[in-house]
Design a protein around this motif. Structure first.
Motif, PDB file in Angstrom:
ATOM      1  N   ARG A 165      -1.908  43.473  50.088  1.00 28.87           N
ATOM      2  CA  ARG A 165      -1.383  44.833  50.014  1.00 28.87           C
ATOM      3  C   ARG A 165      -0.102  44.995  50.841  1.00 28.87           C
ATOM      4  NH1 ARG A 165      -5.342  48.741  52.098  1.00 28.87           N
ATOM      5  NH2 ARG A 165      -3.811  50.235  51.277  1.00 28.87           N
ATOM      6  N   ARG A 166       0.052  44.197  51.872  1.00 30.52           N
ATOM      7  CA  ARG A 166       1.257  44.299  52.720  1.00 30.52           C
ATOM      8  C   ARG A 166       2.443  43.538  52.132  1.00 30.52           C
ATOM      9  NH1 ARG A 166       0.222  41.751  57.947  1.00 30.52           N
ATOM     10  NH2 ARG A 166      -1.571  40.752  56.994  1.00 30.52           N
ATOM     11  N   SER A 167       2.203  42.632  51.199  1.00 33.76           N
ATOM     12  CA  SER A 167       3.253  41.753  50.688  1.00 33.76           C
ATOM     13  C   SER A 167       3.986  42.393  49.515  1.00 33.76           C
ATOM     14  CB  SER A 167       2.650  40.413  50.245  1.00 33.76           C
ATOM     15  OG  SER A 167       2.032  39.754  51.335  1.00 33.76           O
ATOM     16  N   TRP A 178       6.254  49.298  44.975  1.00 32.44           N
ATOM     17  CA  TRP A 178       7.291  49.001  45.962  1.00 32.44           C
ATOM     18  C   TRP A 178       8.688  49.428  45.503  1.00 32.44           C
ATOM     19  CZ3 TRP A 178       5.957  47.961  50.737  1.00 32.44           C
ATOM     20  CH2 TRP A 178       4.755  47.300  51.001  1.00 32.44           C
ATOM     21  N   ALA A 179       8.830  49.867  44.255  1.00 30.34           N
ATOM     22  CA  ALA A 179      10.176  50.146  43.739  1.00 30.34           C
ATOM     23  C   ALA A 179      10.931  51.174  44.582  1.00 30.34           C
ATOM     24  CB  ALA A 179      10.093  50.602  42.278  1.00 30.34           C
ATOM     25  N   PHE A 237      11.768  38.899  55.113  1.00 25.15           N
ATOM     26  CA  PHE A 237      10.398  38.370  55.111  1.00 25.15           C
ATOM     27  C   PHE A 237       9.541  39.304  54.262  1.00 25.15           C
ATOM     28  CE2 PHE A 237       6.106  37.691  56.514  1.00 25.15           C
ATOM     29  CZ  PHE A 237       6.049  36.337  56.815  1.00 25.15           C
ATOM     30  N   TRP A 238       8.885  38.755  53.231  1.00 26.31           N
ATOM     31  CA  TRP A 238       8.212  39.618  52.261  1.00 26.31           C
ATOM     32  C   TRP A 238       6.786  39.216  51.915  1.00 26.31           C
ATOM     33  CZ3 TRP A 238      11.938  35.987  51.218  1.00 26.31           C
ATOM     34  CH2 TRP A 238      11.579  34.933  50.353  1.00 26.31           C
ATOM     35  N   GLY A 280      10.076  41.826  43.058  1.00 14.56           N
ATOM     36  CA  GLY A 280      10.696  42.959  43.739  1.00 14.56           C
ATOM     37  C   GLY A 280      11.813  42.502  44.659  1.00 14.56           C
ATOM     38  N   ILE A 281      11.568  41.431  45.384  1.00 14.56           N
ATOM     39  CA  ILE A 281      12.611  40.878  46.265  1.00 14.56           C
ATOM     40  C   ILE A 281      13.803  40.423  45.438  1.00 14.56           C
ATOM     41  CG2 ILE A 281      13.110  38.981  47.857  1.00 14.56           C
ATOM     42  CD1 ILE A 281      11.436  41.283  49.038  1.00 14.56           C
ATOM     43  N   ASN A 282      13.537  39.855  44.267  1.00 17.54           N
ATOM     44  CA  ASN A 282      14.651  39.417  43.413  1.00 17.54           C
ATOM     45  C   ASN A 282      15.548  40.590  43.010  1.00 17.54           C
ATOM     46  OD1 ASN A 282      14.045  36.697  43.445  1.00 17.54           O
ATOM     47  ND2 ASN A 282      12.747  36.787  41.620  1.00 17.54           N
TER      48      ASN A 282
END
Length: 468
Positions: A337-339, A456-457, A316-317, A344-346
């Motif tokens: 900001r939380r997402s 997020w990396a 969940f992103w 990035g998910i990919n």
């Protein structure tokens, strides 16, 4: 941003390019963005305004708010300190500075400032007392100090916080020591994730001898019933105003219960905070209804057959409020900001080293999935369908682990006792602690923290390592 505001912004930008020294134009643009609840978009305009009129109180105020909205809290605190000679009301200044310091992670300074804000407010500005206490509670909780729960309850008296309800004809609980034989109505508030977390602390009231009646949003009613079999749970839409009469059907059930006291769910952790030896007051208790668990078991058996040897991991992103301008800038910006962006998910779900032992399962509700986007890798859906949170819980119950941003799904997975990895931004909610990979409030949770706002990396690399 709506079409009219986009046009206004475009036109104002064109006018500004023709008249870059036009301060009234810049001021009007800032005020329009505030009126449309896009205070974050005022950030570049406040910079232009302060370049032309340094120390302008309105531009400073707007810039501090915008900096906090986009997560640049240390800059907001620095600006406040640089402009402290402006005619700020003393309590309001300490409050703004304490909030910015808390969100920037300087908790010791934040606690001192917010404590000072409360002291000044008691002497000269009573309207700010609830906000000062509520923010002091959050700062203490971020610092791992359980005394914060008692201060945090003042959120219910903070007009800017919202979300609180008390029935007019039932006495409020005032922390009576002896709860044996007492009947307590718990009114619901805040978001679904907050309710999942806070209800874990109701076990303390039961242990103290109280009988409980819990009001619950319809979307989570069956889930809360299944999770709290020793507590009566009734479905109730939210009343809009403090003291508003309950709907007739709900009122009848409450009257039959005949409560001695009522309390909003925000008070649930207070008993645990009174017990100095009690660690991690939020312990797993949640489970889906039996019929939903049976459906999920059949689904997972088939999925595991198709993916022999792979672990099933929920993902969940995306917090849907970031796509909803109508919720206001505070909630929208906090959700953004939380997402984690889809790209990035990919990177995570296309990494062969990750996907070789893992089959990901999308935990977004189908109605918000189009906004979250569809990952490029092999991420399956829960095929029985997600209609309410009891379906999500049934799915999670069959998974081996859950990866989530700070959301209701993260709270649900943690309160189900599922191995849970929570990715938080530089600020993070108090429940996830403030440092390290653990939180003092919830066991079995791994917290991965952003070091730089929006980056997020490193967190995604840590996710991959956690999965391994």
């Amino acid at each position: 941003m709506n079409h009219a505001l986009s046009n206004l912004l475009r036109d104002a930008q064109a006018c500004h390019e023709r008249e870059p020294q036009n301060v009234p134009l810049i001021r009007d643009m800032c005020r329009a963005l505030v009126a449309h609840q896009f205070e974050d978009a005022a950030l570049p305009w406040t910079e232009r305004g302060l370049a032309l009129t340094p120390h302008d109180a309105e531009f400073v105020h707007l810039r501090v708010n915008a900096l906090n909205l986009v997560g640049r809290h240390a800059e907001a605190a620095a600006l406040l300190m640089a402009e402290r000679s402006l005619l700020w009301p003393p309590a309001a200044f300490e409050l703004k500075l304490g909030y910015s310091l808390m969100m920037a992670g300087d908790l010791e300074q934040a606690i001192a400032r917010l404590d000072e804000a409360g002291r000044i407010a008691h002497a000269s500005n009573h309207a700010l007392i609830p906000k000062a206490a509520h923010l002091l509670g959050e700062a203490l909780l971020k610092h791992g100090d359980g005394r914060g729960f008692a201060f945090w309850t003042m959120r219910n008296l903070d007009p800017g916080a919202g979300g609180s309800y008390c029935a007019a004809d039932i006495s409020p609980w005032s922390r009576e020591d002896d709860l044996r034989g007492k009947r307590v109505l718990i009114t619901h508030q805040l978001g679904f994730g907050d309710q999942f977390l806070l209800a874990a602390a109701l076990a303390d009231f039961q242990a103290a001898g109280a009988s409980l009646l819990l009001m619950s949003d319809p979307q989570i009613h069956r889930l809360m019933q299944a999770s709290l079999p020793d507590i009566e749970v009734i479905s109730a839409e939210r009343p809009l105003e403090m003291g508003e009469p309950l709907p007739a059907e709900v009122h009848a059930k409450v009257a039959a219960f005949s409560p001695d006291f009522q309390m909003p769910s925000l008070f649930a952790p207070v008993l645990a905070s009174d017990q100095a030896s009690r660690a991690q007051p939020f312990r797993p208790y949640m489970r889906a209804p039996a019929d939903k668990r049976a459906i999920a078991a059949a689904w997972s058996q088939q999925l595991r057959t198709q993916n022999p040897g792979k672990r099933l991991v929920g993902l969940f992103w995306d917090c849907s409020q970031r796509h909803s301008p109508e919720v206001g800038s505070v909630m929208r910006c906090w959700a953004a900001r939380r997402s984690i962006p889809l790209e990035g998910i990919n990177r995570l779900v296309l990494d062969p080293a990750v996907t070789r032992p893992v089959q990901f399962v999308n935990l977004h509700h189908p109605l918000v999935e189009p906004m979250a986007g569809v990952p490029a890798g092999d991420v399956v859906r829960y095929s029985p369908g997600v209609f309410q949170f009891d379906d999500t819980a049934a799915c999670i119950g069959e998974l081996d682990a859950v990866i989530s941003v700070d959301s209701s799904v993260a709270n649900l997975a943690a309160m189900m006792g599922k191995p849970t990895c929570v990715a938080v931004n530089t600020t993070g909610d108090w429940r996830w602690g403030s440092a390290g990979a653990a939180t003092p409030w919830i066991g079995g949770v791994t917290v991965l923290r952003q070091k730089m706002e929006g980056d997020w990396a490193p967190v995604l690399r840590d996710m991959a390592a956690w999965l391994g």
